[in-house]
Design a protein around this motif. Structure first.
Motif, PDB file in Angstrom:
ATOM      1  N   CYS A 138     -35.044 -33.467  26.247  1.00  0.00           N
ATOM      2  CA  CYS A 138     -33.597 -33.544  26.379  1.00  0.00           C
ATOM      3  C   CYS A 138     -32.790 -32.376  25.795  1.00  0.00           C
ATOM      4  O   CYS A 138     -32.387 -32.492  24.638  1.00  0.00           O
TER       5      CYS A 138
ATOM      6  N   LYS B 106     -30.703 -30.089  28.076  1.00  0.00           N
ATOM      7  CA  LYS B 106     -29.842 -29.573  28.812  1.00  0.00           C
ATOM      8  C   LYS B 106     -28.496 -29.039  28.060  1.00  0.00           C
ATOM      9  O   LYS B 106     -28.117 -28.119  28.649  1.00  0.00           O
TER      10      LYS B 106
ATOM     11  N   SER C 236     -26.935 -36.845  27.029  1.00  0.00           N
ATOM     12  CA  SER C 236     -26.847 -35.777  26.105  1.00  0.00           C
ATOM     13  C   SER C 236     -25.939 -36.359  25.173  1.00  0.00           C
ATOM     14  O   SER C 236     -24.565 -36.581  25.332  1.00  0.00           O
TER      15      SER C 236
END
Length: 347
Positions: A250, A252, A343
């Motif tokens: 993860c 991003k 996020s």
């Protein structure tokens, strides 16, 4: 005709002189098309600024903006002091004075009033230039962070900076110098120790909570984490998990301006941390980029190295708040994302 508030007027002014981001431009265009007063203001502003189209734009140096503000504020402050002194003198002066002295006082009063009026008119615009300059410097700092991160990865066989942590270890103890890895910034501090990024680059130019400290290379090597919370005014991605080659699943969003929920953390690391949020209350942006008391948004470094200014806390249409975890209202400082689409930047 629907009136406009001060923030909408500021947005129109920024739009007409070309200082808005694409998202702000779209917002301004929508306002102009829906509001007659906004359309009239925009038309008048463009007419006023039309002669400037032939002037080649050049970036305003930081030192010029700072010096201009100082040159305006110093005479204004001096004039105010002079005016107060004159008023005090006149109040204590005997009634019997000559007419020419009153005329001289009136001229001085008028001069002081001119300086004060000039400051009132010009300082808001110069204040915005200062705000915009700090916003751009913050973007450059986040861009340099990405470059330093890539250099570290290149020098370490494709591995990102990481430290050994145990399940349930806290991530909020920024500045903790114990042997345990109890902060989300400890792995980031490896970039400072390796001289990939300067310590001062972790303080956003627009932050009122940040503090740049002068330390020697020997002191840097002795630290295990940032000296304290004020030395880092950005928040970084909390990892969900790593795959076999050490790459993050993860990633991003890499970093952003300081998470508003964790701006003020406990200084006593021995006490437990607990924060409960109310999702029904307004969700403020980071305080790093405030303008006249309004938190206007945050710079966000994305996984591809692109820095984007967001006026909300959502990166895309998924409505994933980068400053909170999905379905979590109580934080004790050790929570992590449960999926790749969540996020979470902290502290």
């Amino acid at each position: 005709m629907i009136g406009l508030d001060s923030e909408q007027k500021q947005l129109l002014f920024d739009y007409c002189i070309g200082l808005t981001y694409p998202e702000q431009s779209a917002e301004a265009e929508a306002l102009i098309s829906a509001n007659q007063a906004a359309a009239e203001i925009c038309s008048k502003l463009k007419a006023v600024f039309a002669p400037l189209d032939s002037v080649k734009p050049e970036p305003c140096p930081d030192y010029l903006a700072e010096h201009t503000i100082l040159r305006l504020t110093n005479p204004a402050n001096s004039s105010q002091d002079t005016l107060c002194q004159l008023l005090e003198n006149e109040q204590t002066r005997e009634v019997a004075v000559k007419r020419w002295r009153w005329a001289s006082f009136a001229r001085r009063f008028a001069t002081a009033a001119v300086f004060i009026l000039a400051a009132i008119v010009l300082l808001p615009s110069l204040g915005y230039l200062r705000y915009h300059s700090r916003l751009q410097r913050c973007r450059m700092q986040q861009g340099s962070f990405f470059q330093g991160l890539n250099s570290y990865i290149s020098d370490h066989d494709g591995q990102r900076p990481t430290v050994a942590t145990t399940v349930g270890a806290p991530w909020w103890k920024v500045g903790y110098q114990g042997i345990e890895n109890h902060s989300n910034t400890r792995k980031i501090f490896l970039l400072v120790q390796g001289d990939y990024i300067k310590l001062s680059s972790f303080v956003c130019p627009g932050s009122k909570h940040g503090r740049i400290v002068q330390v020697t290379p020997t002191q840097i090597r002795a630290y295990k984490d940032f000296p304290d919370r004020s030395c880092v005014t950005y928040s970084f991605q909390i990892n969900c998990r790593l795959v076999g080659n050490g790459q993050l699943l993860c990633q991003k969003v890499v970093m952003a301006d300081c998470n508003p929920l964790f701006e003020d953390l406990p200084k006593d690391f021995s006490k437990p941390f607990r924060l409960q949020i109310d999702r029904k209350s307004p969700t403020p942006n980071s305080s790093n980029h405030s303008y006249f008391g309004s938190r206007r948004g945050q710079n966000v470094l994305l996984g591809d190295g692109h820095v984007k200014f967001l006026r909300t806390r959502y990166v895309d249409a998924t409505k994933d708040d980068i400053f909170t975890l999905q379905n979590t209202d109580v934080y004790q400082g050790f929570e992590v994302p449960s999926c790749e689409t969540d996020s979470f930047l902290a502290p």
